[in-house]
Design an enzyme around this catalytic site. Structure first.
Site, PDB file in Angstrom:
ATOM      1  N   LYS A  40       0.780  -1.151  -0.124  1.00  0.00           N
ATOM      2  CA  LYS A  40       0.055   0.035  -0.058  1.00  0.00           C
ATOM      3  C   LYS A  40       0.844   1.364   0.009  1.00  0.00           C
ATOM      4  O   LYS A  40       0.386   2.395  -0.340  1.00  0.00           O
ATOM      5  CB  LYS A  40      -1.033  -0.221   1.234  1.00  0.00           C
ATOM      6  CG  LYS A  40      -0.178  -0.095   2.443  1.00  0.00           C
ATOM      7  CD  LYS A  40      -1.200   0.087   3.676  1.00  0.00           C
ATOM      8  CE  LYS A  40      -0.571   0.281   5.291  1.00  0.00           C
ATOM      9  NZ  LYS A  40      -1.511   0.117   6.075  1.00  0.00           N
ATOM     10  N   TYR A 186      18.420   1.471  19.915  1.00  0.00           N
ATOM     11  CA  TYR A 186      19.336   1.748  18.742  1.00  0.00           C
ATOM     12  C   TYR A 186      18.710   2.934  17.844  1.00  0.00           C
ATOM     13  O   TYR A 186      19.458   3.870  17.295  1.00  0.00           O
ATOM     14  CB  TYR A 186      19.729   0.708  17.858  1.00  0.00           C
ATOM     15  CG  TYR A 186      18.446   0.246  16.999  1.00  0.00           C
ATOM     16  CD1 TYR A 186      18.468   0.310  15.696  1.00  0.00           C
ATOM     17  CD2 TYR A 186      17.723  -1.069  17.599  1.00  0.00           C
ATOM     18  CE1 TYR A 186      17.482  -0.230  14.922  1.00  0.00           C
ATOM     19  CE2 TYR A 186      16.762  -1.513  16.860  1.00  0.00           C
ATOM     20  CZ  TYR A 186      16.819  -1.125  15.463  1.00  0.00           C
ATOM     21  OH  TYR A 186      15.631  -1.655  14.694  1.00  0.00           O
ATOM     22  N   HIS A 447      47.063  -5.028   5.470  1.00  0.00           N
ATOM     23  CA  HIS A 447      47.700  -4.182   6.365  1.00  0.00           C
ATOM     24  C   HIS A 447      47.961  -2.809   5.625  1.00  0.00           C
ATOM     25  O   HIS A 447      48.345  -2.762   4.208  1.00  0.00           O
ATOM     26  CB  HIS A 447      49.141  -4.266   6.910  1.00  0.00           C
ATOM     27  CG  HIS A 447      49.778  -3.223   7.935  1.00  0.00           C
ATOM     28  ND1 HIS A 447      49.320  -2.933   8.945  1.00  0.00           N
ATOM     29  CD2 HIS A 447      50.626  -2.331   7.390  1.00  0.00           C
ATOM     30  CE1 HIS A 447      49.698  -2.057   9.446  1.00  0.00           C
ATOM     31  NE2 HIS A 447      50.915  -1.706   8.555  1.00  0.00           N
TER      32      HIS A 447
END
Length: 473
Positions: A40, A186, A447
């Protein structure tokens, strides 16, 4: 169009086009089903239109604004930094349009028929789809209900001009000077912190003794520390009693420690949870689908309701109301309909808060692992020991790795820090595949990256850390 009132035959009717519904429709179409999906509202559901996506767009803008204000920390000069919140909203809208347009494109590409309008069951095999222009009737072999949820509205705090749900809070035309947030979960923290970064004075009223109650307290404590730097006032143990509105502001009365207090702001944001969309005119009772007291539909491990050819997924079934849970269940349901042996397994569903710093968890906590009978141990590696985190000005944070002492199996992880939402995926995979801490430690991580924190935490768990000092036993 419909001739008379004859029913059109389809294989699958999907009700709701959010991250549960549209994923179910696409997966079912891939498996050879003739599918129609109806909603909808706008396709993409709450998540893409008034939830996950727009909130993250605004949070991203707020992060950039905050960084520009502290440009000198990076050896830069950015004078006269200002916010044009109308343009911030334009940016958010452009992101939403791009994502919802993508969903419709994917549905079309998979030959899923789309219908924008309401759905009402007639019986367990038929439903009517209707809008202002048409009202076709469909006879389906199977149905997946994915109607999602909506913000809970409290009687003392009815949504209106000055009292907002998360939906309205995402679309304010201009920045308010002040904001009260009821609920430190949250959603409340993400939106409250976003506005605080833009300079809004924010007050958070939370009934529990800590914010982000779904996460470990040492994780939420880092968020509290950052909130206070943004001048956010956090009131724990607060019981909100009522609100009085004027044309210009709203005053909230609350109780804390037996004392009644008030606070006034331009707006009040109420974020106390969400209610499943199983009421209204859907007519589940006409299809024979049983709905529990809290509006949730009980399902089996293939997301099948008590009516064997009608399935339910997402926020309307028990469990956490998470978009990625809905999408996962969507694929299980679609595959079950196609005769595949798919079943849900919630062992590795991550939880994420896009706070600052981000919080993410997957699997067991140390306490939960011990309750399950494991000889569990946790190893905690600090973000401050990672070069990439330091270059991102993200030294505040940690990764806690939970493993079984006897087998080395990874059982869970909690991360609080920059990009925690992305880092948690590797640990979810580790749990899913039955990896050990040695498997992670022996995996070469590039790294300098944040991913090295996961490797370092595994090495710490094994007792030979390189980039931190092992705690004395």
């Amino acid at each position: 169009m419909v001739v008379g009132d004859a029913s059109l035959d389809i294989d699958l009717l999907v009700i709701g086009a959010g991250p549960g519904g549209y994923v179910a429709a696409i997966r079912a179409a891939q498996l050879g089903q003739k599918v129609i999906i109806a909603d909808k509202g706008k396709f993409g559901g709450v998540c893409l239109n008034v939830g996950c996506i727009p909130s993250k767009a605004l949070i991203n803008s707020a992060h950039h604004y905050e960084s520009m204000q502290h440009a000198s920390d990076y050896g830069l000069s950015a004078d006269n930094v200002s916010v044009d919140f109308g343009k911030v909203q334009d940016y958010k809208t452009s992101v939403v349009n791009k994502m919802t347009g993508g969903v419709e494109m994917l549905l079309k590409a998979n030959k899923v028929q789309m219908f924008q309008g309401e759905v009402m069951f007639i019986n367990e095999n038929e439903a009517r789809l209707f809008n202002d222009n048409e009202a076709p009737r469909y006879r389906f072999k199977n149905c997946i209900i994915a109607t999602g949820s909506r913000p809970i509205e409290l009687k003392p705090f009815p949504f209106g001009k000055r009292i907002l749900s998360s939906t309205e809070a995402l679309s304010l035309p201009e920045l308010p000077k002040s904001l009260i947030v009821i609920g430190g979960g949250y959603i409340g923290i993400e939106l409250g912190q976003m506005y605080a970064k833009f300079g809004v004075q924010v007050t958070v009223l939370e009934g529990a003794d800590t914010i982000l109650p779904g996460f470990d307290k040492d994780m939420s404590n880092l968020v509290v520390k950052k909130l206070k730097k943004s001048n956010v006032e956090i009131v724990n143990g607060a019981l909100a009693k009522g609100a009085e509105q004027t044309d210009k502001d709203v005053t909230v009365t609350y109780e804390v420690g037996g004392e009644q207090k008030t606070v006034t702001a331009d707006y009040l944001l109420v974020t106390v949870g969400r209610r499943p969309n199983t009421d209204g005119e859907l007519g589940l009772e006409l299809a024979g689908v049983k709905v529990g007291e809290r509006g949730l539909i009980e399902v089996d491990d293939q997301c099948r309701t008590n009516v064997k050819h009608i399935f339910a997924i997402g926020d309307i079934v028990p469990g956490a109301a998470l978009a990625h849970k809905a999408s996962y269940e969507a694929k299980v349901a679609a595959e079950a309909i196609a005769g595949l042996p798919s079943k849900v397994d919630y062992k590795c569903i991550p939880a994420v808060a896009f706070s600052d710093p981000e919080c993410a968890s997957v699997g067991y906590t140390e306490k939960e692992a011990k309750e399950k009978g494991h000889k569990a141990k946790s190893s905690k590696f600090p973000f401050g020991g990672n070069g990439r985190a330091v270059t991102l000005n993200g030294a505040d944070g940690f990764l806690k790795l939970i493993h079984d002492v006897d087998t080395g199996l990874v059982l869970g992880a909690q991360i609080a820090g920059v990009e925690a939402s992305n880092m948690i995926a590797e640990l979810g995979l580790a749990i899913e595949m039955g990896a050990t801490i040695e498997d992670i430690a022996l995996t070469i991580h590039a790294h300098p990256t944040l991913a090295e924190i996961t490797m370092d935490a595994a090495e710490l768990a094994m007792g030979h850390p390189i980039h931190t000092i092992a705690p004395k036993s």
